[in-house]
Write an enzyme that holds these catalytic residues in place. Structure first.
Site, PDB file in Angstrom:
ATOM      1  N   ARG A  21       0.821  -1.219   0.000  1.00  0.00           N
ATOM      2  CA  ARG A  21       0.000   0.000   0.000  1.00  0.00           C
ATOM      3  C   ARG A  21       0.854   1.267   0.000  1.00  0.00           C
ATOM      4  O   ARG A  21       0.529   2.242   0.688  1.00  0.00           O
ATOM      5  CB  ARG A  21      -0.935   0.042   1.212  1.00  0.00           C
ATOM      6  CG  ARG A  21      -2.148  -0.836   1.094  1.00  0.00           C
ATOM      7  CD  ARG A  21      -3.167  -0.242   0.136  1.00  0.00           C
ATOM      8  NE  ARG A  21      -4.126  -1.262  -0.257  1.00  0.00           N
ATOM      9  CZ  ARG A  21      -5.204  -1.585   0.431  1.00  0.00           C
ATOM     10  NH1 ARG A  21      -5.512  -0.942   1.515  1.00  0.00           N
ATOM     11  NH2 ARG A  21      -6.002  -2.530  -0.008  1.00  0.00           N
ATOM     12  N   TYR A  28     -13.994 -13.283  -0.365  1.00  0.00           N
ATOM     13  CA  TYR A  28     -14.716 -12.048  -0.683  1.00  0.00           C
ATOM     14  C   TYR A  28     -15.980 -12.328  -1.491  1.00  0.00           C
ATOM     15  O   TYR A  28     -17.023 -11.710  -1.287  1.00  0.00           O
ATOM     16  CB  TYR A  28     -13.828 -11.076  -1.464  1.00  0.00           C
ATOM     17  CG  TYR A  28     -12.954 -10.217  -0.582  1.00  0.00           C
ATOM     18  CD1 TYR A  28     -13.512  -9.254   0.255  1.00  0.00           C
ATOM     19  CD2 TYR A  28     -11.576 -10.360  -0.590  1.00  0.00           C
ATOM     20  CE1 TYR A  28     -12.717  -8.470   1.070  1.00  0.00           C
ATOM     21  CE2 TYR A  28     -10.775  -9.567   0.223  1.00  0.00           C
ATOM     22  CZ  TYR A  28     -11.347  -8.629   1.055  1.00  0.00           C
ATOM     23  OH  TYR A  28     -10.569  -7.849   1.852  1.00  0.00           O
ATOM     24  N   ASP A  37      -6.399  -3.560  -7.845  1.00  0.00           N
ATOM     25  CA  ASP A  37      -6.983  -4.221  -6.684  1.00  0.00           C
ATOM     26  C   ASP A  37      -7.161  -5.698  -6.989  1.00  0.00           C
ATOM     27  O   ASP A  37      -7.344  -6.073  -8.145  1.00  0.00           O
ATOM     28  CB  ASP A  37      -8.331  -3.603  -6.305  1.00  0.00           C
ATOM     29  CG  ASP A  37      -8.680  -3.923  -4.858  1.00  0.00           C
ATOM     30  OD1 ASP A  37      -8.222  -3.213  -3.955  1.00  0.00           O
ATOM     31  OD2 ASP A  37      -9.393  -4.924  -4.634  1.00  0.00           O
ATOM     32  N   ARG A  46      -7.447  10.826  -6.755  1.00  0.00           N
ATOM     33  CA  ARG A  46      -8.639   9.978  -6.603  1.00  0.00           C
ATOM     34  C   ARG A  46      -9.925  10.806  -6.497  1.00  0.00           C
ATOM     35  O   ARG A  46     -11.019  10.269  -6.705  1.00  0.00           O
ATOM     36  CB  ARG A  46      -8.495   9.114  -5.348  1.00  0.00           C
ATOM     37  CG  ARG A  46      -7.530   7.972  -5.467  1.00  0.00           C
ATOM     38  CD  ARG A  46      -8.199   6.697  -5.973  1.00  0.00           C
ATOM     39  NE  ARG A  46      -9.115   6.139  -4.987  1.00  0.00           N
ATOM     40  CZ  ARG A  46     -10.427   6.235  -5.017  1.00  0.00           C
ATOM     41  NH1 ARG A  46     -11.012   6.858  -5.997  1.00  0.00           N
ATOM     42  NH2 ARG A  46     -11.171   5.708  -4.087  1.00  0.00           N
ATOM     43  N   ARG A  81      -3.983   6.499   0.657  1.00  0.00           N
ATOM     44  CA  ARG A  81      -4.602   7.735   1.137  1.00  0.00           C
ATOM     45  C   ARG A  81      -3.739   8.523   2.108  1.00  0.00           C
ATOM     46  O   ARG A  81      -4.065   9.654   2.456  1.00  0.00           O
ATOM     47  CB  ARG A  81      -5.946   7.406   1.796  1.00  0.00           C
ATOM     48  CG  ARG A  81      -7.011   7.035   0.774  1.00  0.00           C
ATOM     49  CD  ARG A  81      -8.240   6.464   1.452  1.00  0.00           C
ATOM     50  NE  ARG A  81      -7.952   5.140   1.980  1.00  0.00           N
ATOM     51  CZ  ARG A  81      -8.864   4.332   2.539  1.00  0.00           C
ATOM     52  NH1 ARG A  81     -10.101   4.735   2.670  1.00  0.00           N
ATOM     53  NH2 ARG A  81      -8.521   3.146   2.970  1.00  0.00           N
TER      54      ARG A  81
HETATM   55  O1  CP3 Z   1       0.227   0.216  -3.251  1.00  0.00           O
HETATM   56  C1  CP3 Z   1      -0.188  -0.971  -3.347  1.00  0.00           C
HETATM   57  O2  CP3 Z   1      -0.021  -1.827  -2.471  1.00  0.00           O
HETATM   58  C2  CP3 Z   1      -0.815  -1.388  -4.669  1.00  0.00           C
HETATM   59  C3  CP3 Z   1      -2.226  -1.292  -4.751  1.00  0.00           C
HETATM   60  C4  CP3 Z   1      -3.132  -2.260  -4.034  1.00  0.00           C
HETATM   61  C5  CP3 Z   1      -4.437  -1.877  -3.638  1.00  0.00           C
HETATM   62  N1  CP3 Z   1      -5.093  -2.981  -3.197  1.00  0.00           N
HETATM   63  C6  CP3 Z   1      -4.985  -0.520  -3.735  1.00  0.00           C
HETATM   64  C7  CP3 Z   1      -6.078  -0.142  -2.817  1.00  0.00           C
HETATM   65  C8  CP3 Z   1      -2.994  -3.610  -3.736  1.00  0.00           C
HETATM   66  C9  CP3 Z   1      -1.769  -4.503  -3.900  1.00  0.00           C
HETATM   67  C10 CP3 Z   1      -4.246  -4.066  -3.219  1.00  0.00           C
HETATM   68  C11 CP3 Z   1      -4.506  -5.472  -2.861  1.00  0.00           C
HETATM   69  C12 CP3 Z   1      -5.704  -5.786  -2.058  1.00  0.00           C
HETATM   70  N2  CP3 Z   1      -6.968  -5.294  -2.196  1.00  0.00           N
HETATM   71  C13 CP3 Z   1      -5.722  -6.759  -1.033  1.00  0.00           C
HETATM   72  C14 CP3 Z   1      -4.545  -7.610  -0.620  1.00  0.00           C
HETATM   73  C15 CP3 Z   1      -3.633  -6.868   0.269  1.00  0.00           C
HETATM   74  C16 CP3 Z   1      -4.141  -6.784   1.694  1.00  0.00           C
HETATM   75  O3  CP3 Z   1      -4.442  -5.647   2.097  1.00  0.00           O
HETATM   76  O4  CP3 Z   1      -4.209  -7.808   2.345  1.00  0.00           O
HETATM   77  C17 CP3 Z   1      -7.035  -6.801  -0.513  1.00  0.00           C
HETATM   78  C18 CP3 Z   1      -7.506  -7.680   0.611  1.00  0.00           C
HETATM   79  C19 CP3 Z   1      -7.818  -5.877  -1.276  1.00  0.00           C
HETATM   80  C20 CP3 Z   1      -9.276  -5.590  -1.160  1.00  0.00           C
HETATM   81  C21 CP3 Z   1      -9.461  -4.206  -0.683  1.00  0.00           C
HETATM   82  N3  CP3 Z   1      -9.291  -3.097  -1.481  1.00  0.00           N
HETATM   83  C22 CP3 Z   1      -9.722  -3.764   0.655  1.00  0.00           C
HETATM   84  C23 CP3 Z   1      -9.997  -4.657   1.847  1.00  0.00           C
HETATM   85  C24 CP3 Z   1      -9.709  -2.363   0.624  1.00  0.00           C
HETATM   86  C25 CP3 Z   1      -9.845  -1.426   1.810  1.00  0.00           C
HETATM   87  C26 CP3 Z   1     -11.053  -0.632   1.846  1.00  0.00           C
HETATM   88  C27 CP3 Z   1     -10.843   0.621   2.682  1.00  0.00           C
HETATM   89  O5  CP3 Z   1     -11.821   1.321   2.856  1.00  0.00           O
HETATM   90  O6  CP3 Z   1      -9.711   0.901   3.091  1.00  0.00           O
HETATM   91  C28 CP3 Z   1      -9.422  -1.976  -0.717  1.00  0.00           C
HETATM   92  C29 CP3 Z   1      -9.330  -0.597  -1.234  1.00  0.00           C
HETATM   93  C30 CP3 Z   1      -8.002  -0.153  -1.703  1.00  0.00           C
HETATM   94  N4  CP3 Z   1      -7.215  -0.859  -2.546  1.00  0.00           N
HETATM   95  C31 CP3 Z   1      -7.381   1.083  -1.372  1.00  0.00           C
HETATM   96  C32 CP3 Z   1      -6.168   1.088  -2.066  1.00  0.00           C
HETATM   97  C33 CP3 Z   1      -5.161   2.192  -2.100  1.00  0.00           C
HETATM   98  C34 CP3 Z   1      -7.952   2.169  -0.464  1.00  0.00           C
HETATM   99  C35 CP3 Z   1      -9.247   2.761  -0.947  1.00  0.00           C
HETATM  100  C36 CP3 Z   1      -9.164   4.025  -1.785  1.00  0.00           C
HETATM  101  O7  CP3 Z   1      -8.111   4.403  -2.292  1.00  0.00           O
HETATM  102  O8  CP3 Z   1     -10.221   4.648  -1.953  1.00  0.00           O
END
Ligand code: CP3
Length: 383
Positions: free
Chosen positions: A53, A180, A102, A66, A57
């Protein structure tokens, strides 16, 4: 310029991760191969570092890019994904970039509707409730058509990186994606998804197999598009325990690695290092180290020295500072990094956090983490 042909003439340890892809593009020459060398188990001048990550944010520029766009529309815009991927690289001397995307784009490619609800997280409009729901999935998936936007983002980003550092592609592992798709979003217990495993083991295997069949061409396609390493996220390993993991997660984790490697060979692409990160999967460390991945990621609950003892010398370890350590002062972060590097010892190691950066973290502290890894690891090599 790097080779742009289809030939697989470069060695498995080719420092730039191999030919530029099968779409005929030539990519800028790689300047910093420290991450790839460590991933292949080679000695490096210092310990390479990147953060899960790292695009997120906690960066003001991320929020600006975003703003006004929903999450998955952003994922479908190669320009936006490229910009978000590059943002942390402009601030910190990271040794790898990870493509902004994602893991849930794969369930979308199978026809499920997923939205990112602010404050709640990923939400499926119609999760898989019972066995018959598998018939709703649109298979087989044409990955070029359904996920081509990710490939385009990777190619664009690889160009714009100008060879500064390697680009990592990724996917979720089958069990994490299944959890999921069944739960319809996050869940503290994953009870619905586990119910499938106990109640409908055959249908569960069918779903996991079907996901594997999509993940293999998806990951190979990412390499063809320009990804120089691949990380597979088994984020929900912690809900399983050894028995369920060995029946419903590990065989698919192994299958993905084996078939991606074969797929790269068939496509005439040079091998890239594969990373498996099974969060809270410490109970399966030995098995993970034997599952066909060059790198095993560990979270912060695992002692690095013990992890090294358990996995032997055949893999590179990645991790594992507690992300919450970034709330500490910059000096304290330096001390914690020093301790972490000592605990990992002299074997190949890629420094990372034990999970992703949180939105309320101070970018300066991320910088302190990266800088401390570089500084202390150079000092250790001089000793
Ligand atoms: O910088 C990086 O790591 C690359 C981008 C990346 C994202 N998601 C962007 C993202 C990666 C590698 C992921 C993988 C991902 N997505 C996983 C596996 C990694 C882990 O955290 O275990 C999982 C479980 C997801 C599913 C997912 N996507 C979740 C649970 C969430 C969180 C929701 C929240 O409200 O925080 C996301 C959203 C997400 N994916 C964000 C980002 C930067 C944040 C939301 C946003 O930007 O609006």
């Amino acid at each position: 310029m790097e080779e742009a042909s289809l030939s697989s003439s470069s060695s498995p340890r080719s420092p730039d991760g191999g030919p530029g892809g099968d779409r005929g593009q030539a990519f800028p020459k790689l300047q910093n191969d420290t991450f790839l060398r460590a991933a292949w188990g080679e000695a490096t001048d210092y310990t390479p570092v990147w953060c899960m990550r790292q695009a997120g944010r906690y960066l003001k520029e991320f929020l600006d890019t975003r703003a006004g766009q929903d999450f998955f529309s952003t994922c479908r815009s190669p320009e936006a994904c490229c910009e978000l991927t590059l943002q942390p690289l402009r601030r910190f001397p990271l040794d790898a970039a990870i493509i902004f995307s994602d893991i849930l784009v794969v369930p979308q490619a199978l026809g499920l509707q997923v939205t990112m609800v602010p404050g709640k997280g990923p939400t499926f409009s119609a999760p898989l409730r019972e066995e018959q729901d598998l018939d709703r999935l649109q298979t087989p998936v044409d990955v070029d058509q359904e996920l081509g936007y990710v490939f385009q983002a990777i190619t664009l980003t690889r160009q714009r990186l100008e060879g500064r550092v390697p680009l990592i592609g990724f996917s979720g592992a089958p069990w994490t994606l299944m959890s999921y798709m069944v739960e319809g979003g996050g869940s503290p217990t994953m009870a619905q998804a586990k119910r499938w495993l106990y109640q409908w083991p055959k249908a569960s295997h069918r779903l996991l197999g079907l996901l594997t069949d999509v993940l293999v061409p998806y990951l190979v396609g990412q390499v063809a598009a320009g990804a120089q390493a691949l990380q597979v996220f088994e984020s929900h390993a912690g809900h399983l325990g050894p028995e369920l993991f060995s029946e419903f997660a590990l065989p698919y984790i192994r299958d993905v690695a084996k078939r991606v490697k074969a797929g790269l060979r068939e496509a005439g692409l040079a091998p890239v290092p594969l990373i498996i990160f099974a969060k809270d999967g410490h109970y399966a460390l030995e098995e993970l180290a034997q599952s066909g991945y060059e790198v095993v990621g560990i979270d912060w609950k695992v002692d690095p020295a013990l992890a090294r003892e358990r996995v032997g010398k055949s893999v590179t370890l990645q991790g594992n500072l507690d992300p919450c350590a970034l709330y500490a002062s910059e000096d304290r972060i330096g001390q914690l990094v020093e301790r972490m590097l000592d605990a990992f010892g002299p074997q190949p190691h890629i420094a990372n956090l034990g999970h992703g950066i949180y939105p309320d973290m101070d970018p300066a502290h991320v910088g302190a983490f990266v800088e401390a890894v570089h500084r202390h690891s150079r000092q250790l090599r001089r000793k």
